[in-house]
Design a protein around this motif. Structure first.
Motif, mmCIF file in Angstrom:
data_model
loop_
_atom_site.group_PDB
_atom_site.id
_atom_site.type_symbol
_atom_site.label_atom_id
_atom_site.label_comp_id
_atom_site.label_asym_id
_atom_site.label_seq_id
_atom_site.Cartn_x
_atom_site.Cartn_y
_atom_site.Cartn_z
ATOM 1 N N SER A 60 44.396 37.780 39.071
ATOM 2 C CA SER A 60 43.015 37.752 39.549
ATOM 3 C C SER A 60 42.508 36.322 39.670
ATOM 4 O O SER A 60 43.020 35.398 39.027
ATOM 5 C CB SER A 60 42.113 38.529 38.580
ATOM 6 O OG SER A 60 42.012 37.856 37.339
ATOM 7 N N ARG A 61 41.499 36.151 40.481
ATOM 8 C CA ARG A 61 40.886 34.839 40.641
ATOM 9 C C ARG A 61 40.220 34.402 39.330
ATOM 10 O O ARG A 61 40.195 33.213 39.004
ATOM 11 C CB ARG A 61 39.833 34.874 41.768
ATOM 12 C CG ARG A 61 40.446 35.189 43.144
ATOM 13 C CD ARG A 61 41.359 34.084 43.618
ATOM 14 N NE ARG A 61 42.010 34.410 44.876
ATOM 15 C CZ ARG A 61 43.264 34.847 44.983
ATOM 16 N NH1 ARG A 61 43.996 35.016 43.889
ATOM 17 N NH2 ARG A 61 43.788 35.110 46.152
ATOM 18 N N GLU A 62 39.691 35.372 38.585
ATOM 19 C CA GLU A 62 38.986 35.030 37.343
ATOM 20 C C GLU A 62 39.920 34.351 36.344
ATOM 21 O O GLU A 62 39.566 33.338 35.741
ATOM 22 C CB GLU A 62 38.378 36.289 36.714
ATOM 23 C CG GLU A 62 37.265 36.913 37.521
ATOM 24 C CD GLU A 62 37.761 37.835 38.621
ATOM 25 O OE1 GLU A 62 36.919 38.394 39.335
ATOM 26 O OE2 GLU A 62 39.002 37.981 38.774
ATOM 27 N N ILE A 63 41.104 34.907 36.157
ATOM 28 C CA ILE A 63 41.992 34.319 35.149
ATOM 29 C C ILE A 63 42.653 33.061 35.682
ATOM 30 O O ILE A 63 42.939 32.124 34.931
ATOM 31 C CB ILE A 63 43.040 35.341 34.662
ATOM 32 C CG1 ILE A 63 43.531 34.929 33.262
ATOM 33 C CG2 ILE A 63 44.211 35.479 35.638
ATOM 34 C CD1 ILE A 63 44.031 36.059 32.425
ATOM 35 N N THR A 64 42.862 33.008 36.988
ATOM 36 C CA THR A 64 43.416 31.789 37.583
ATOM 37 C C THR A 64 42.446 30.625 37.404
ATOM 38 O O THR A 64 42.859 29.493 37.120
ATOM 39 C CB THR A 64 43.702 32.021 39.078
ATOM 40 O OG1 THR A 64 44.638 33.098 39.213
ATOM 41 C CG2 THR A 64 44.299 30.777 39.711
ATOM 42 N N LYS A 65 41.166 30.914 37.531
ATOM 43 C CA LYS A 65 40.165 29.854 37.388
ATOM 44 C C LYS A 65 40.146 29.292 35.975
ATOM 45 O O LYS A 65 39.922 28.084 35.771
ATOM 46 C CB LYS A 65 38.786 30.396 37.762
ATOM 47 C CG LYS A 65 37.696 29.324 37.776
ATOM 48 C CD LYS A 65 36.364 29.886 38.249
ATOM 49 C CE LYS A 65 35.298 28.797 38.259
ATOM 50 N NZ LYS A 65 33.983 29.306 38.722
ATOM 51 N N ILE A 66 40.369 30.153 34.962
ATOM 52 C CA ILE A 66 40.382 29.672 33.575
ATOM 53 C C ILE A 66 41.395 28.551 33.395
ATOM 54 O O ILE A 66 41.150 27.579 32.667
ATOM 55 C CB ILE A 66 40.688 30.833 32.604
ATOM 56 C CG1 ILE A 66 39.504 31.795 32.539
ATOM 57 C CG2 ILE A 66 41.019 30.311 31.195
ATOM 58 C CD1 ILE A 66 39.762 33.034 31.700
ATOM 59 N N PHE A 67 42.531 28.669 34.072
ATOM 60 C CA PHE A 67 43.605 27.699 33.897
ATOM 61 C C PHE A 67 43.690 26.691 35.050
ATOM 62 O O PHE A 67 44.702 26.012 35.219
ATOM 63 C CB PHE A 67 44.943 28.435 33.732
ATOM 64 C CG PHE A 67 44.987 29.266 32.483
ATOM 65 C CD1 PHE A 67 45.206 28.671 31.248
ATOM 66 C CD2 PHE A 67 44.775 30.635 32.533
ATOM 67 C CE1 PHE A 67 45.235 29.423 30.091
ATOM 68 C CE2 PHE A 67 44.794 31.404 31.372
ATOM 69 C CZ PHE A 67 45.024 30.793 30.150
ATOM 70 N N SER A 68 42.618 26.593 35.821
ATOM 71 C CA SER A 68 42.596 25.632 36.918
ATOM 72 C C SER A 68 42.424 24.213 36.394
ATOM 73 O O SER A 68 41.960 23.994 35.271
ATOM 74 C CB SER A 68 41.450 25.957 37.879
ATOM 75 O OG SER A 68 40.198 25.689 37.248
ATOM 76 N N ARG A 69 42.768 23.237 37.211
ATOM 77 C CA ARG A 69 42.616 21.826 36.821
ATOM 78 C C ARG A 69 41.153 21.490 36.572
ATOM 79 O O ARG A 69 40.815 20.774 35.633
ATOM 80 C CB ARG A 69 43.192 20.919 37.904
ATOM 81 C CG ARG A 69 44.698 20.952 38.012
ATOM 82 C CD ARG A 69 45.179 20.040 39.128
ATOM 83 N NE ARG A 69 44.843 18.641 38.867
ATOM 84 C CZ ARG A 69 44.967 17.669 39.767
ATOM 85 N NH1 ARG A 69 45.384 17.961 41.009
ATOM 86 N NH2 ARG A 69 44.674 16.423 39.461
ATOM 87 N N ARG A 70 40.266 22.020 37.413
ATOM 88 C CA ARG A 70 38.852 21.680 37.263
ATOM 89 C C ARG A 70 38.297 22.240 35.956
ATOM 90 O O ARG A 70 37.552 21.565 35.236
ATOM 91 C CB ARG A 70 38.037 22.184 38.456
ATOM 92 C CG ARG A 70 36.673 21.477 38.568
ATOM 93 C CD ARG A 70 35.873 21.968 39.757
ATOM 94 N NE ARG A 70 36.591 21.974 41.009
ATOM 95 C CZ ARG A 70 36.749 20.901 41.792
ATOM 96 N NH1 ARG A 70 36.251 19.733 41.430
ATOM 97 N NH2 ARG A 70 37.410 21.013 42.925
ATOM 98 N N THR A 71 38.640 23.485 35.639
ATOM 99 C CA THR A 71 38.179 24.057 34.377
ATOM 100 C C THR A 71 38.742 23.282 33.193
ATOM 101 O O THR A 71 38.033 23.005 32.213
ATOM 102 C CB THR A 71 38.588 25.531 34.267
ATOM 103 O OG1 THR A 71 37.983 26.278 35.328
ATOM 104 C CG2 THR A 71 38.155 26.129 32.947
ATOM 105 N N ARG A 72 40.001 22.900 33.296
ATOM 106 C CA ARG A 72 40.639 22.182 32.191
ATOM 107 C C ARG A 72 39.923 20.865 31.896
ATOM 108 O O ARG A 72 39.509 20.601 30.769
ATOM 109 C CB ARG A 72 42.114 21.921 32.539
ATOM 110 C CG ARG A 72 42.856 21.030 31.535
ATOM 111 C CD ARG A 72 44.345 21.003 31.825
ATOM 112 N NE ARG A 72 44.908 22.312 31.577
ATOM 113 C CZ ARG A 72 45.329 22.737 30.384
ATOM 114 N NH1 ARG A 72 45.236 21.936 29.339
ATOM 115 N NH2 ARG A 72 45.834 23.930 30.235
ATOM 116 N N VAL A 73 39.750 20.047 32.919
ATOM 117 C CA VAL A 73 39.177 18.722 32.688
ATOM 118 C C VAL A 73 37.677 18.824 32.413
ATOM 119 O O VAL A 73 37.138 18.062 31.597
ATOM 120 C CB VAL A 73 39.471 17.791 33.880
ATOM 121 C CG1 VAL A 73 38.893 16.401 33.619
ATOM 122 C CG2 VAL A 73 40.983 17.686 34.102
ATOM 123 N N SER A 74 37.004 19.759 33.036
ATOM 124 C CA SER A 74 35.579 19.952 32.736
ATOM 125 C C SER A 74 35.394 20.382 31.285
ATOM 126 O O SER A 74 34.406 20.003 30.633
ATOM 127 C CB SER A 74 34.970 20.994 33.682
ATOM 128 O OG SER A 74 35.009 20.536 35.030
#
Length: 508
Positions: free
Chosen positions: A17-31
């Motif tokens: 899902s997009r929701e779980i992919t977003k959790i592990f995205s680069r932007r979420t990580r660095v933010s």
């Protein structure tokens, strides 16, 4: 170069899902790193570090979301520093120059040591060594917590789907199998209840892993908190309060009691064990359904335009269950990587955990999510064919009725040994006809023509009632899924999600 010229990971592209992919995205990580730096600065200021100003804190707060331009700055800086965390410290300094002197203060990449620019009595060499640890540790714990919170309701919904299916078919007799050979019948709902129970065990294990999660917090270079003793002038109470404040801000109940330069990689292994165990359950359930599809007694859902084969137009393959098996095969074995990573950590830490964890932590959650999406889709739309179930039953039930027939003959005064021998001969003759001639099962017709069995001819229909062979299947299902039963209690906390969430649809 086009994106079509590069490898792309099918997990985020096709399955998860997009929701779980977003959790592990680069932007979420660095933010999230920036949030951690903000929380640390806020807590340290509240505990009396005068070097941290309101303006510096506001500068960080105003730049929590990493922009594309910041990523470009960090990428260029990482080529120089060979350290991703410090590259993003530099990028944040560019975005928030008012905070340049206090970003990462008192912390390694894991929250560890002092920044020597602000506290010059700490050596530059010490600072550089400490910067090799990971702010990603606290961030990873946040990501895993958030991902667990996303997948647990999805697992609960699959269990709910199976409970509804089991109750609907609680009294529908179907042929049981051991060794994939015909065995005593059970009900179709009783079989589904077994699947639900296995998933309920997984729910327990994953919830336990979630409940055990803690924050690493600010523990110092090797977990001794020595550097924080220095900045707080030996005041241990302030260190404890610092970690309490960090936990409050991050939403954790506490920090781990003991950490080295990292939190123990045993934590990752415990989560991986729970998710890998779920993967094994998914394979088992999907394989049972694939066998049922082969026998034409149950089908997974199929769309009207779905194509089973490019050559054989009649095919309706169980592609959803096959996908579950494929994804779960990887998930069910992924915990071995985490076991190796945990066991290979040297003393207070070594960096051979870094690259593999970057891949394996997101992957185990994306795999779990993708499997649950497909399981929800399948278990919400199973199609049952009672006529085929009865046809399959009729092929084997006469053999299973023989013990009852023998006992009924004994009650009529017939010798058990004589009855057994007569049935043995007729049974073997019937099996030979079925195997060599492709004949139907005519054992009952043979019995009805044989005067030896005349005393029980009137009882044969009763003795062949499939429901007489399923034991307490219906009662077992009703009791297991009753409002006061074990499953209802487990699903209660997820009721809002279950009631409000539509059946999952597949990307492809």
């Amino acid at each position: 170069m086009s994106k079509y010229d590069l490898y792309e990971n099918p997990l985020p592209e096709r399955y998860a899902s997009r929701e779980i992919t977003k959790i592990f995205s680069r932007r979420t990580r660095v933010s999230t790193w920036r949030k951690l730096w903000l929380w640390l600065a806020e807590a340290e200021k509240e505990l009396g570090l005068a070097q941290i100003t309101d303006g510096a804190i506001e500068a960080i707060r105003s730049n929590l979301i990493v922009t594309d331009e910041s990523f470009k700055v960090a990428e260029a800086e990482e080529k120089i520093r060979r350290h991703d965390v410090m590259a993003h410290v530099f990028a944040l300094e560019k975005d928030a120059p008012a905070a340049a002197g206090i970003i990462h203060i008192g912390a390694t990449s894991c929250y560890g040591m002092l920044v020597y620019v602000v506290f010059p009595n700490v050596s530059k060499a010490s600072k550089q060594a400490d910067d090799l640890t990971k702010v990603t540790d606290n961030a990873d714990l946040i990501f895993m917590r958030d991902a667990l919170a996303l997948i647990l309701p999805k697992l609960a919904k699959v269990i709910h789907n199976l409970s509804q299916f089991a109750l609907q078919f609680k009294d529908l007799p179907t042929l049981g199998f051991t060794h994939y050979q015909a065995a005593q019948p059970i009900s179709l709902g009783r079989r589904a209840a077994q699947w639900a129970q296995d998933l309920a065990m997984d729910l327990d294990d994953i919830e336990a892993a979630q409940a055990g999660l803690r924050l690493r917090g600010a523990q110092g270079t090797t977990g001794t908190q020595a550097s924080f003793l220095e900045i707080f002038h030996g005041d241990a109470v302030k260190i404890d309060r610092l970690n309490e404040m960090l936990c409050e801000k991050a939403g954790f109940p506490a920090c781990y009691d003991i950490s080295t330069q990292t939190y123990s990689r045993k934590v990752d292994l415990r989560i991986a064990n729970a998710l890998s165990s779920f993967g094994a359950s998914a394979i088992h359930i999907a394989t049972d359904l694939r066998l049922s599809c082969h026998d034409k007694i149950v089908d997974e859902p199929h769309e009207a335009t779905q194509t089973g084969s490019s050559a054989m137009a009649f095919k309706t393959n169980p592609m959803r269950c096959e996908r579950i098996c494929a994804l779960a095969r990887k998930l069910s074995n992924l915990n071995s990587n985490f076991a190796s990573t945990y066991s290979s950590q040297w003393l207070e830490r070594s960096l051979d955990d870094s690259a593999i964890r970057r891949m394996d932590i997101p992957e185990m959650f994306l795999l779990t999510d993708a499997i649950l999406i497909t399981l929800d889709n399948v278990t919400s739309g199973l199609v049952v064919y009672p006529a085929m179930i009865r046809r399959q039953m009729d092929e084997e039930l006469p053999f299973m009725a023989m013990e009852g027939i023998i006992m009924r003959l004994v009650h009529k005064g017939v010798s058990r040994q004589e009855a057994h021998e007569r049935i043995r001969v007729l049974s073997l003759e019937t099996v030979r006809e079925m195997k060599t001639e492709g004949a139907n099962n005519t054992l009952m017709e043979k019995i009805k023509r044989d005067d030896f069995f005349k005393s029980i001819w009137a009882d044969l229909d009763e003795l062949l009632d499939p429901k007489k062979f399923t034991g307490r299947s219906e009662e077992i299902v009703e009791r297991y899924f009753a409002p006061s039963g074990p499953i209802a209690g487990k699903l209660e906390k997820y009721k809002g999600y279950i009631d409000s969430t539509a059946t999952a649809t597949l990307h492809v």
